[in-house]
Design a protein around this motif. Structure first.
Motif, PDB file in Angstrom:
ATOM      1  N   ALA A  53       0.881  -1.182   0.000  1.00 45.88           N
ATOM      2  CA  ALA A  53       0.000   0.000   0.000  1.00 45.88           C
ATOM      3  C   ALA A  53       0.911   1.222   0.000  1.00 45.88           C
ATOM      4  O   ALA A  53       2.025   1.176   0.520  1.00 45.88           O
ATOM      5  CB  ALA A  53      -0.898   0.002   1.217  1.00 45.88           C
ATOM      6  N   LEU A 110       0.849   5.906  -0.420  1.00 43.71           N
ATOM      7  CA  LEU A 110       0.020   7.114  -0.458  1.00 43.71           C
ATOM      8  C   LEU A 110       0.809   8.255  -1.083  1.00 43.71           C
ATOM      9  O   LEU A 110       1.951   8.509  -0.709  1.00 43.71           O
ATOM     10  CB  LEU A 110      -0.413   7.521   0.957  1.00 43.71           C
ATOM     11  CG  LEU A 110      -1.329   8.747   1.011  1.00 43.71           C
ATOM     12  CD1 LEU A 110      -2.702   8.471   0.394  1.00 43.71           C
ATOM     13  CD2 LEU A 110      -1.518   9.236   2.450  1.00 43.71           C
ATOM     14  N   PRO A 159      -4.087   6.862  -2.930  1.00 41.63           N
ATOM     15  CA  PRO A 159      -3.370   5.693  -2.403  1.00 41.63           C
ATOM     16  C   PRO A 159      -3.099   4.679  -3.510  1.00 41.63           C
ATOM     17  O   PRO A 159      -3.819   4.642  -4.513  1.00 41.63           O
ATOM     18  CB  PRO A 159      -4.335   5.132  -1.360  1.00 41.63           C
ATOM     19  CG  PRO A 159      -5.678   5.633  -1.745  1.00 41.63           C
ATOM     20  CD  PRO A 159      -5.532   6.802  -2.690  1.00 41.63           C
ATOM     21  N   ARG A 206      -4.025  -3.881   4.471  1.00 39.51           N
ATOM     22  CA  ARG A 206      -3.963  -2.734   3.538  1.00 39.51           C
ATOM     23  C   ARG A 206      -4.807  -1.559   4.058  1.00 39.51           C
ATOM     24  O   ARG A 206      -4.413  -0.406   3.917  1.00 39.51           O
ATOM     25  CB  ARG A 206      -4.433  -3.156   2.150  1.00 39.51           C
ATOM     26  CG  ARG A 206      -3.407  -3.999   1.416  1.00 39.51           C
ATOM     27  CD  ARG A 206      -3.788  -4.147  -0.050  1.00 39.51           C
ATOM     28  NE  ARG A 206      -2.634  -4.501  -0.833  1.00 39.51           N
ATOM     29  CZ  ARG A 206      -2.461  -5.697  -1.426  1.00 39.51           C
ATOM     30  NH1 ARG A 206      -3.386  -6.629  -1.338  1.00 39.51           N
ATOM     31  NH2 ARG A 206      -1.375  -5.933  -2.117  1.00 39.51           N
ATOM     32  N   THR A 257      -3.128   2.032   5.026  1.00 38.80           N
ATOM     33  CA  THR A 257      -3.579   3.260   4.356  1.00 38.80           C
ATOM     34  C   THR A 257      -3.990   4.304   5.395  1.00 38.80           C
ATOM     35  O   THR A 257      -3.650   5.489   5.274  1.00 38.80           O
ATOM     36  CB  THR A 257      -4.745   2.959   3.383  1.00 38.80           C
ATOM     37  OG1 THR A 257      -4.330   1.909   2.516  1.00 38.80           O
ATOM     38  CG2 THR A 257      -5.125   4.171   2.562  1.00 38.80           C
TER      39      THR A 257
END
Ligand SMILES: Cc1cc2nc3c(=O)[nH]c(=O)nc-3n(C[C@H](O)[C@H](O)[C@H](O)COP(=O)(O)OP(=O)(O)OC[C@H]3O[C@@H](n4cnc5c(N)ncnc54)[C@H](O)[C@@H]3O)c2cc1C
Length: 288
Positions: free
Chosen positions: A198, A200, A218, A269, A273
């Protein structure tokens, strides 16, 4: 038995002529090959490979009318060492630094990262928050069209490109205001040579202890990379109190739609996030 044919045009014009001469149109566009070589056993023996990496029009970085134009066959290392990218698009530098290895970055291109259309593609989330667009060349019509980058993706590793269409340029609008915060972080199995579980990307304008605006994208948590409009709207105009940060984490957690796969679980995940958003917002406060 058919054997694989390969072509290496040096100009778009040559590309068009090669394309027109192929009846079957079972073309595979090849740039750095770092994604394609991994799946080479799946290549059909009658695929016609067109290596576009020698096309001069598709290389380099140019600044014009407050926009950066990146040729699709520019390698990740060429971007990393480009002064224009270092000065004007620092979020892309942050992302590329986390990608692959020196050797892979010497071959891998930005067009290939986008063309692969993976939700884990690390150049895609920065380009989406920057509201980049792409130019697409069609050898059928011999024309170029421009579309928003987000409109290219139709599913995980699937794009709206038609057979033979290639991305020629990535166009990034620049901000007049130079005081824009940017953030990129990815979480993988390890720190180097790792595919994203993951990630961002964020850019924001912060003034008078408030978020004027924020753009968030993301990676690896939805079928295609997209902006988090609900989280962005919630944060707009807000002071970053612990309560606001907590609520924004809940909103982003509901806005993403991750899956469980070989690299991570859905629950992990979601957790990453939310924590990446909190990390981003605390970095934003600390910078001001
Ligand atoms: C060891 C290793 C580590 C890696 N680490 C990372 C990482 O950290 N982050 C990450 O995001 N990726 C990573 N990758 C994946 C890969 O290196 C990148 O996606 C790279 O940018 C692909 O570029 P390429 O030029 O090699 O693409 P290619 O393999 O040539 O092509 C990839 C796809 O894009 C299409 N394509 C290529 N150019 C164009 C174009 N101009 N227009 C339209 N379609 C096009 C091709 O047809 C193909 O479908 C890694 C790969 C390896 C082997």
């Amino acid at each position: 038995m058919n054997s694989m044919q390969c072509y290496s045009p040096n100009t778009l014009d040559e590309y068009q002529k090669i394309y027109s001469g192929i009846a079957e149109k079972n073309i595979l566009v090849f740039s750095g090959g770092t994604d394609l070589m991994i799946g080479r056993h799946e290549l059909s023996q009658d695929a016609i490979i067109i290596d576009i990496s020698g096309i001069a029009e598709l290389k380099g970085v140019e600044k014009k009318e407050n926009k950066i134009f990146i040729g699709s066959c520019t390698t990740l290392n060429e971007l990393l060492y480009s002064h224009k990218i270092q000065n004007d698009i620092p979020i892309l530098i942050k992302a590329i630094k986390t990608m692959a290895s020196e050797q892979i970055r010497n071959r891998a291109t930005i067009g290939g990262n986008i063309g692969n259309a993976s939700p884990a593609g690390d150049t895609i989330t920065p380009l989406v928050v920057l509201e980049a667009s792409i130019q697409i060349y069609s050898p059928e019509s011999n024309e170029v069209k421009t579309i928003p980058l987000e409109a290219l993706f139709s599913g995980p590793c699937a794009s709206t490109l038609q057979n033979g269409e290639i991305i020629t340029k990535i166009i990034i609008p620049l901000f007049e205001d130079k005081d824009i915060f940017c953030y990129f972080r990815k979480i993988g199995q390890r720190n180097a040579m790792t595919i994203t579980k993951a990630s961002l990307s964020a850019i924001a304008k912060y003034s008078d202890s408030k978020i004027e605006w924020i753009k968030l994208a993301p990676g690896s948590v939805s079928p295609v990379v997209k902006r988090m409009s609900k989280t962005e709207e919630f944060l707009q105009g807000k002071k970053l109190t612990p309560a606001v940060i907590n609520e924004s984490k809940e909103i982003i957690g509901k806005e993403i739609s991750p899956i469980t796969d070989i690299r991570s679980t859905k629950a992990f995940r979601v957790l990453i996030t939310k924590n990446l958003l909190a990390d981003c917002l605390s970095e934003l406060i600390n910078r001001h």
